[in-house]
Write an enzyme that holds these catalytic residues in place. Sequence first.
Site: not given
Length: 470
Positions: A112-114, A117
Amino acid sequence: MRYVSTRGGMPPQPFTSILIEGLAPDGGLVVPERYPKFTAEELARLRASSYRELAFAILSRYIDDIEPADLKAIITRTYTAAAFGSEDITPLKTLEPGLHLLRLANGPTLAFKDIALQLLGNLFEHVLAKDGAKLNILGATSGDTGSSAEYALRGKRGISVFMLSPRGRMSAFQTAQMYALADPNIFNLAIEGVFDDCQDIVKKIAADAAFKRRYRLGAVNSINWARVAAQIVYYFKGYFAATRSEGEEVAFAVPSGNFGNILAGHVAREMGLPIRRLILATNENDVLDEFFRTGCYRARGAAEVVATSSPSMDISRASNFERFVFDLAGRDPAVVRALWQKLDREGGFDVAGTPLADKLRASGFVSSRSKHADRIATIRSVSEKYGVIVDPHTADGIKVGLSYRESNLPLICLETALPVKFAATIREALGKEPERPEAYRGLEALPQRCAMLPVDAGAVEAYIAEHACA
Ligand SMILES: *Cc1c(COP(=O)(O)O)cnc(C)c1O
């Protein structure tokens, strides 16, 4: 919109001034001066929006020193079906009536960090292009953050990335995701130590003000406010997908480590989204669960952190947590200063018996923890009942979410990674390999590249000095 420090010691700043640094000069975290609110009528109008429209409606309230047309173009470039697998960006999968999975892990690195970021990479590029400056990003990763940041910043003009990772401690898939990147602006530094050694080096270098200024070092860690802001969007998206009208309430279940993801849910609620419950799940590293159950926040020492099968939640203290406590304290920086002084001196604080305890009870947060055996059992039962394979972190969220499920209250569980990133645990639970998206076939066989360095901040500084973008 202006940004201030949770400890009160920073003059208000515009968004682009706080973009590359989440930490305020007084040691606090930067937060927006206030939360913009949406009325029920405004929410109703947003209901039919695409992900990109929703992102603009929300982010333009926090980012008002980038031209609206430019911000819109950045959002349009970031949230594409090509990068995230579908026009929905974060599609909702209904497992059974009233129980949903919000799929946040279909970006380039399958975590989910995409979502945050990828946006951050494009915001950096835009702001740097405007002032002609260069930026060197320094970070430490135990797995997901590093690859997500590198995929977001690869090939970006004026930006180099120096990412420290503990040599031989990440899964084969995670290692390959990072070390197989061939872009000349990406530098993987394999440190002969553990994750905490990497993080200590980053902290030491960040405290070297002269070095930091000279090489214009920036950070993309989870205290970056722009990351939190980007994450608010999918709470709205998930809410609209799971409900029919603005009168309805929902609950979200969130597997938590540094408190970045669930903080975005808290902010969404403060903005007017009808969230009745935010259900926080930890793994065996339960510093946050302890706080939400007892009011006692006791940071762990590095030696107390256990390595688990949901490794992206293996934390000793939750770096975003101070922002939540700031709100709990009625946004009074004096209260936060006192609590964090106590934390520094005594390693913890306890709000039980103080006015904060009542606010905590009324906050809508509940929590629990999930252990290895829970994770394995949940992966199995979700697979058997719904034919869906979830990753170990998502399983922690589902396990705890179900324990707080209420009838007639839709429960939305956040999917934070795809199972292919954690194949060993999937094999243990199901006796088979997780499915691998086409684009990742043969990933581990690609040539890999990294510099091997000792646990020594001086050696890392020398490496940066030699390779920095100037
Ligand atoms: C980073 C991460 C988490 C924890 O998110 P926080 O924002 O740190 O609470 C959970 N699951 C996965 C897969 C992650 O990569």
